[in-house]
Design a protein around this motif. Structure first.
Motif, mmCIF file in Angstrom:
data_model
loop_
_atom_site.group_PDB
_atom_site.id
_atom_site.type_symbol
_atom_site.label_atom_id
_atom_site.label_comp_id
_atom_site.label_asym_id
_atom_site.label_seq_id
_atom_site.Cartn_x
_atom_site.Cartn_y
_atom_site.Cartn_z
ATOM 1 N N GLY A 113 50.586 71.526 99.819
ATOM 2 C CA GLY A 113 49.449 72.434 99.810
ATOM 3 C C GLY A 113 48.138 71.693 99.695
ATOM 4 O O GLY A 113 48.010 70.559 100.155
ATOM 5 N N GLY A 114 47.161 72.349 99.043
ATOM 6 C CA GLY A 114 45.831 71.780 98.899
ATOM 7 C C GLY A 114 45.534 71.357 97.476
ATOM 8 O O GLY A 114 46.420 70.930 96.731
ATOM 9 N N SER A 115 44.278 71.506 97.077
ATOM 10 C CA SER A 115 43.833 70.973 95.790
ATOM 11 C C SER A 115 44.440 71.699 94.593
ATOM 12 O O SER A 115 44.612 71.099 93.527
ATOM 13 C CB SER A 115 42.301 71.025 95.701
ATOM 14 O OG SER A 115 41.817 72.329 95.954
ATOM 15 N N SER A 116 44.775 72.979 94.738
ATOM 16 C CA SER A 116 45.363 73.705 93.611
ATOM 17 C C SER A 116 46.769 73.198 93.301
ATOM 18 O O SER A 116 47.104 72.931 92.144
ATOM 19 C CB SER A 116 45.397 75.212 93.897
ATOM 20 O OG SER A 116 44.105 75.765 93.835
ATOM 21 N N ARG A 129 48.768 67.977 86.903
ATOM 22 C CA ARG A 129 49.857 68.851 86.444
ATOM 23 C C ARG A 129 49.635 70.273 86.960
ATOM 24 O O ARG A 129 49.328 71.199 86.205
ATOM 25 C CB ARG A 129 49.967 68.835 84.920
ATOM 26 C CG ARG A 129 50.516 67.551 84.340
ATOM 27 C CD ARG A 129 50.888 67.713 82.869
ATOM 28 N NE ARG A 129 51.959 68.669 82.682
ATOM 29 C CZ ARG A 129 51.840 69.799 81.987
ATOM 30 N NH1 ARG A 129 50.688 70.144 81.443
ATOM 31 N NH2 ARG A 129 52.867 70.624 81.841
ATOM 32 N N SER A 130 49.829 70.434 88.255
ATOM 33 C CA SER A 130 49.656 71.746 88.861
ATOM 34 C C SER A 130 50.798 72.674 88.464
ATOM 35 O O SER A 130 51.791 72.248 87.867
ATOM 36 C CB SER A 130 49.623 71.617 90.383
ATOM 37 O OG SER A 130 50.914 71.303 90.881
ATOM 38 N N ASN A 178 42.561 76.442 85.490
ATOM 39 C CA ASN A 178 42.644 75.499 84.376
ATOM 40 C C ASN A 178 44.092 75.449 83.883
ATOM 41 O O ASN A 178 45.000 76.024 84.514
ATOM 42 C CB ASN A 178 41.663 75.886 83.262
ATOM 43 C CG ASN A 178 41.918 77.284 82.696
ATOM 44 O OD1 ASN A 178 43.017 77.842 82.834
ATOM 45 N ND2 ASN A 178 40.901 77.867 82.071
ATOM 46 N N ASP A 179 44.335 74.786 82.780
ATOM 47 C CA ASP A 179 45.704 74.634 82.278
ATOM 48 C C ASP A 179 46.373 75.982 82.021
ATOM 49 O O ASP A 179 47.552 76.178 82.346
ATOM 50 C CB ASP A 179 45.706 73.795 80.993
ATOM 51 C CG ASP A 179 45.644 72.294 81.265
ATOM 52 O OD1 ASP A 179 46.506 71.792 81.999
ATOM 53 O OD2 ASP A 179 44.730 71.636 80.755
ATOM 54 N N ARG A 180 45.637 76.918 81.426
ATOM 55 C CA ARG A 180 46.208 78.235 81.149
ATOM 56 C C ARG A 180 46.581 78.941 82.450
ATOM 57 O O ARG A 180 47.648 79.573 82.543
ATOM 58 C CB ARG A 180 45.211 79.079 80.361
ATOM 59 C CG ARG A 180 44.968 78.599 78.939
ATOM 60 C CD ARG A 180 43.866 79.407 78.270
ATOM 61 N NE ARG A 180 44.220 80.812 78.169
ATOM 62 C CZ ARG A 180 43.363 81.776 77.852
ATOM 63 N NH1 ARG A 180 42.082 81.467 77.646
ATOM 64 N NH2 ARG A 180 43.754 83.033 77.764
ATOM 65 N N GLY A 181 45.716 78.836 83.450
ATOM 66 C CA GLY A 181 46.011 79.458 84.730
ATOM 67 C C GLY A 181 47.228 78.856 85.404
ATOM 68 O O GLY A 181 48.072 79.579 85.964
ATOM 69 N N HIS A 182 47.344 77.542 85.365
ATOM 70 C CA HIS A 182 48.513 76.889 85.961
ATOM 71 C C HIS A 182 49.791 77.278 85.228
ATOM 72 O O HIS A 182 50.841 77.451 85.860
ATOM 73 C CB HIS A 182 48.323 75.372 85.952
ATOM 74 C CG HIS A 182 47.457 74.868 87.063
ATOM 75 N ND1 HIS A 182 47.918 74.682 88.352
ATOM 76 C CD2 HIS A 182 46.142 74.522 87.091
ATOM 77 C CE1 HIS A 182 46.938 74.231 89.121
ATOM 78 N NE2 HIS A 182 45.845 74.131 88.382
#
Length: 254
Positions: free
Chosen positions: A9-12, A21-22, A222-226
């Protein structure tokens, strides 16, 4: 069991702003310590940038699962092809490339460097808004091309199970006119998954919190979102994991 995991994928999915650490990497960690991960994501990569050599590399790796994260870089509206060509030739490095006019997702911990970065980032946002407002901007890949390229890639990857990660909304002030295309691409991901038995679609739009799960650009997680998206993916692939555990138990009785 899932022993080999590919992330594309891309940057995410690359893990920009979270030290690599995606959500996809975290899925590998949640599955188990023995999972071998092949990370093929690149910043600003679109589905059209996936080259045949990369597909061949995936085939040689023989993955048990492929996590694909596309549709965002394709949906972002850029100010002007002519302006970007000029910037790529004459501007400082931070202004070049597909992400050259996008706001920074984070800033330096050094005070004066951070101040300079904030000023430049704000200038990029304002300039982009003006140009997009005047010209309408452009997409690197239309939704029609995105749909075609993704279907072709899924075919080339063969019968291996695949996860399509859904798209979330982003800040319309920082990324003007991008959300309608993000929504359209997200719908395409859902439709493609419905057409195929080897694909799982993982919706994210209503699960992430705006903007507490995001970095400062209100586009990257951010970390929580990932963590949230990683748990969603685990829920999505749980039936496959359960089936694999059952098969393993049947072949290896205690």
């Amino acid at each position: 069991m899932i022993r080999r995991l590919v992330i594309l994928g891309g940057s995410s999915s690359l893990g920009l702003g979270v030290r690599g650490r995606s959500y996809a990497v975290r899925v590998g960690e949640l599955i188990g310590v023995d999972v071998e991960v092949l990370q093929l994501s690149r910043s600003a990569q679109t589905i059209a940038d996936v080259e045949p050599a990369m597909v061949e590399q995936i085939r040689r790796f023989r993955p048990d699962l492929v996590i694909l994260s596309f549709g965002a870089a394709e949906a972002h509206v850029h100010p002007s092809r002519w302006l970007q060509a000029v910037l790529d030739r004459f501007a400082p490095r931070s202004w070049r490339g597909p992400a050259g006019m996008e706001p920074r997702p984070y800033f330096s911990s050094r005070r004066y460097r951070a101040l300079r970065q904030r000023i430049v980032s704000a200038a990029k946002i304002r300039l982009k808004r003006i140009i997009v407002g005047l010209t309408g901007g452009f997409h690197r890949l239309s939704s029609e091309e995105f749909d075609r390229c993704l279907r072709e890639l899924l075919d080339r990857l063969g019968p291996v199970p695949k996860v399509l990660v859904g798209l979330w909304s982003i800040d319309d002030y920082m990324f003007p006119r991008s959300n309608p295309v993000l929504s359209r691409n997200d719908t395409l991901l859902q439709l493609i998954a419905r057409d195929r038995e080897d694909v799982i679609f993982v919706p994210t739009r209503d699960a992430v919190e705006y903007w507490s799960h995001f970095l400062l650009d209100h586009a990257h997680l951010n970390d929580r979102g990932h963590d949230v998206v990683a748990r969603l993916i685990m829920t999505g692939i749980e039936p496959a994991l359960t089936h694999q555990k059952a098969d393993t138990g049947a072949h290896h009785p205690s």
